[in-house]
Design a protein around this motif. Sequence first.
Motif, mmCIF file in Angstrom:
data_model
loop_
_atom_site.group_PDB
_atom_site.id
_atom_site.type_symbol
_atom_site.label_atom_id
_atom_site.label_comp_id
_atom_site.label_asym_id
_atom_site.label_seq_id
_atom_site.Cartn_x
_atom_site.Cartn_y
_atom_site.Cartn_z
ATOM 1 N N ARG A 8 8.515 -8.633 -18.300
ATOM 2 C CA ARG A 8 8.789 -8.288 -16.553
ATOM 3 C C ARG A 8 9.187 -7.008 -16.228
ATOM 4 O O ARG A 8 9.163 -6.410 -15.350
ATOM 5 C CB ARG A 8 9.568 -9.426 -16.121
ATOM 6 N N ASN A 9 9.742 -6.123 -17.121
ATOM 7 C CA ASN A 9 10.154 -4.725 -16.848
ATOM 8 C C ASN A 9 8.616 -3.873 -16.291
ATOM 9 O O ASN A 9 9.025 -3.014 -15.810
ATOM 10 C CB ASN A 9 10.654 -4.013 -18.104
ATOM 11 N N LEU A 10 7.283 -4.377 -16.808
ATOM 12 C CA LEU A 10 6.521 -3.631 -16.079
ATOM 13 C C LEU A 10 6.259 -3.905 -14.748
ATOM 14 O O LEU A 10 6.154 -2.882 -13.994
ATOM 15 C CB LEU A 10 5.175 -4.201 -16.796
ATOM 16 N N PHE A 11 6.727 -5.175 -14.198
ATOM 17 C CA PHE A 11 6.504 -5.436 -12.744
ATOM 18 C C PHE A 11 7.685 -5.026 -11.874
ATOM 19 O O PHE A 11 7.478 -4.497 -10.955
ATOM 20 C CB PHE A 11 6.155 -7.063 -12.591
ATOM 21 N N ILE A 12 8.865 -4.894 -12.659
ATOM 22 C CA ILE A 12 10.075 -4.337 -12.087
ATOM 23 C C ILE A 12 9.755 -2.905 -11.721
ATOM 24 O O ILE A 12 10.026 -2.490 -10.790
ATOM 25 C CB ILE A 12 11.307 -4.581 -12.906
ATOM 26 N N GLU A 13 9.077 -2.191 -12.846
ATOM 27 C CA GLU A 13 9.206 -0.585 -12.530
ATOM 28 C C GLU A 13 7.968 -0.501 -11.400
ATOM 29 O O GLU A 13 7.854 0.597 -10.737
ATOM 30 C CB GLU A 13 8.508 -0.015 -13.920
ATOM 31 N N ASN A 14 6.784 -1.340 -11.570
ATOM 32 C CA ASN A 14 5.744 -1.191 -10.749
ATOM 33 C C ASN A 14 6.292 -1.021 -9.252
ATOM 34 O O ASN A 14 5.888 -0.393 -8.378
ATOM 35 C CB ASN A 14 4.737 -1.970 -10.904
ATOM 36 N N ARG A 15 6.895 -2.401 -9.028
ATOM 37 C CA ARG A 15 7.602 -2.333 -7.399
ATOM 38 C C ARG A 15 8.592 -1.278 -7.289
ATOM 39 O O ARG A 15 8.612 -0.778 -6.075
ATOM 40 C CB ARG A 15 8.437 -3.591 -7.457
ATOM 41 N N LYS A 16 9.312 -0.843 -8.266
ATOM 42 C CA LYS A 16 10.049 0.345 -7.863
ATOM 43 C C LYS A 16 9.434 1.780 -7.371
ATOM 44 O O LYS A 16 9.674 2.263 -6.419
ATOM 45 C CB LYS A 16 10.940 0.767 -9.104
ATOM 46 N N ASN A 17 8.317 1.846 -8.149
ATOM 47 C CA ASN A 17 7.402 2.752 -7.973
ATOM 48 C C ASN A 17 6.638 2.860 -6.458
ATOM 49 O O ASN A 17 6.384 3.883 -5.788
ATOM 50 C CB ASN A 17 6.173 3.065 -9.196
ATOM 51 N N PHE A 18 6.385 1.541 -6.098
ATOM 52 C CA PHE A 18 5.642 1.307 -4.957
ATOM 53 C C PHE A 18 6.655 1.550 -3.868
ATOM 54 O O PHE A 18 6.363 2.323 -2.744
ATOM 55 C CB PHE A 18 5.098 -0.033 -4.853
ATOM 56 N N ALA A 19 7.942 0.999 -4.085
ATOM 57 C CA ALA A 19 8.790 0.981 -2.847
ATOM 58 C C ALA A 19 9.026 2.758 -2.857
ATOM 59 O O ALA A 19 9.517 3.085 -1.373
ATOM 60 C CB ALA A 19 9.957 0.362 -3.444
ATOM 61 N N SER A 20 9.238 3.569 -3.624
ATOM 62 C CA SER A 20 9.637 4.975 -3.351
ATOM 63 C C SER A 20 8.676 5.376 -2.431
ATOM 64 O O SER A 20 8.856 6.781 -2.176
ATOM 65 C CB SER A 20 9.656 5.496 -4.754
ATOM 66 N N LYS A 21 7.328 5.107 -2.649
ATOM 67 C CA LYS A 21 6.397 5.682 -1.765
ATOM 68 C C LYS A 21 6.509 5.137 -0.175
ATOM 69 O O LYS A 21 5.404 5.604 0.625
ATOM 70 C CB LYS A 21 4.988 5.484 -2.442
ATOM 71 N N MET A 22 7.085 4.145 0.130
ATOM 72 C CA MET A 22 7.055 3.546 1.533
ATOM 73 C C MET A 22 8.001 4.246 2.482
ATOM 74 O O MET A 22 8.680 5.025 2.034
ATOM 75 C CB MET A 22 7.442 2.075 1.339
ATOM 76 N N LYS A 23 7.662 3.808 3.666
ATOM 77 C CA LYS A 23 8.134 4.779 4.842
ATOM 78 C C LYS A 23 9.273 3.947 5.030
ATOM 79 O O LYS A 23 9.791 2.591 4.645
ATOM 80 C CB LYS A 23 7.454 4.634 6.024
ATOM 81 N N PRO A 24 10.630 4.607 5.692
ATOM 82 C CA PRO A 24 11.868 3.955 5.994
ATOM 83 C C PRO A 24 11.463 2.824 6.871
ATOM 84 O O PRO A 24 10.631 2.621 7.734
ATOM 85 C CB PRO A 24 12.356 5.169 6.604
ATOM 86 N N MET A 25 12.486 1.774 6.472
ATOM 87 C CA MET A 25 12.364 0.661 7.137
ATOM 88 C C MET A 25 11.209 -0.231 7.279
ATOM 89 O O MET A 25 10.585 -0.623 8.312
ATOM 90 C CB MET A 25 13.176 0.493 8.610
ATOM 91 N N SER A 26 10.304 -0.102 6.166
ATOM 92 C CA SER A 26 8.903 -0.770 6.283
ATOM 93 C C SER A 26 8.839 -1.884 5.304
ATOM 94 O O SER A 26 9.682 -2.004 4.559
ATOM 95 C CB SER A 26 8.027 0.450 5.870
ATOM 96 N N LEU A 27 8.055 -2.775 5.503
ATOM 97 C CA LEU A 27 7.576 -3.951 4.674
ATOM 98 C C LEU A 27 6.424 -4.060 4.110
ATOM 99 O O LEU A 27 5.412 -3.448 4.852
ATOM 100 C CB LEU A 27 8.207 -5.147 5.309
ATOM 101 N N ALA A 28 6.146 -4.432 2.875
ATOM 102 C CA ALA A 28 4.809 -4.501 2.503
ATOM 103 C C ALA A 28 4.461 -5.992 2.110
ATOM 104 O O ALA A 28 5.097 -6.601 1.413
ATOM 105 C CB ALA A 28 4.394 -3.598 1.455
ATOM 106 N N VAL A 29 3.141 -6.560 2.293
ATOM 107 C CA VAL A 29 2.879 -7.884 1.972
ATOM 108 C C VAL A 29 1.722 -7.751 1.232
ATOM 109 O O VAL A 29 0.759 -7.281 1.139
ATOM 110 C CB VAL A 29 2.483 -8.597 3.219
ATOM 111 N N PHE A 30 1.759 -8.616 -0.120
ATOM 112 C CA PHE A 30 0.678 -8.843 -0.910
ATOM 113 C C PHE A 30 0.414 -10.330 -1.250
ATOM 114 O O PHE A 30 1.104 -11.175 -1.504
ATOM 115 C CB PHE A 30 1.018 -8.142 -2.342
#
Length: 429
Positions: A8-30
């Motif tokens: 699961r560390n693969l998915f934890i790291e992937n979410r961390k990387n994606f979140a680092s690219k998001m705008k402030p106070m933003s939400l993403a849906v999949f």
Amino acid sequence: MKYHQIDRNLFIENRKNFASKMKPMSLAVFNSNDIYPISADSTLPFEQHRDIFYLSGVDQEESVLVLFPDSPKEKFREVLFLKETNEHIAVWEGEKLDKEAALKTSGIKTVFWLQDIEKVFAEMMALAETVYINTNEHYRAKVETETREDRFTKWLLNKYPAHSVAKSSPILHRLRSVKSKIELDLMQQACDITEKGFRRILNFVKPDCWEFEIEAEFMHEFLMNRSKGFAYTPIIASGNNANVLHYIENNQQCKAGDLILFDVAAEYGNYASDMSRTIPVSGRFTDRQKAVYNAVNRVKNEATKMLVPGTIWEDYHVEVGHLMTSELLGLGLLDKADVQNENKDWPAYKKYFMHGTSHHIGLDTHDYGLLHEPMQANMVFTVEPGIYLPDEGFGIRLEDDVVIQKTGEPFNLMRNIPIEADEIESLMN
């Protein structure tokens, strides 16, 4: 799923990387994919949307992932919505993820049942300023079916018109194109399973066998090794069938003296491999077949060396075209006049080699990647030159999957799959 549970560390790291690219106070849906109907009560086998899998490891239908890294409420920073499971569902369909299993799979602590999504989502959206929607912007995509993601996006934009909208696609194209160690290990497993299938059919192919029998041999070996099957629709093309680039009927008898072109590979844990090989039905190449085969192999080997950090995809294909032109001149398929008078937009070599040489590969066979940006270490590309000769009754394509390295030549994930003409003949005899 048939594959062993992924770290699961693969998915934890992937979410961390994606979140680092998001705008402030933003939400993403999949969203997960639908289960697609055939007719009556028949359905196609479920295939998870690769983006929600990449970010969560969840591999079942009716699932939604929401990322809100700046949420003032910690429980809303990573949220999964799952179809509620119960004993009845377990009896009829098999067990689904419960909240404990979802945490073990994804590393996400906050899990709600899907029936509560509108209520919980409203609370989250009240705190968010921007919402990321996930649109399919792959350069090869031609989608006519409305997906679950599409329906959710229409509902979301209608329900919350005052929010700013951003796109997940550019972030995912950049992130997914560069593979982690865990991903490379999964792709290596897919390639290793493909190797087992190929070695199996080298012992099976004989004159008068059928293309579909060979397909069955591959499938048997793939399933025996925890793959759910082919990473893409298999091509098993004997004789002149090889000159149809996307031949998938696989319904002809393999005749003595002909060649068989395979474009066949296994998946593992939703990660793809992509292999092409060409072998002689009778176990021996003719001199002409071997000359063309070796020419294709030389182009593949030289093209592979060009896949290094900094290479531009379009420039690379121009250089591969020069390699192929030289080989076609040597084979007598082109002459100097053909090259001197060629149309620069459709060079002379394209008469015999009309497709591209390389594409990204990963969770999708034609994986995400920004082709206008320089290649980077840990990107994985196919290398697949071919020469197609309908007038001579055969076509040859050879393909490996390679990982770009920080320094030196790429690492070939298919290094153990036989490819040299003499080795193929030896193994078949």
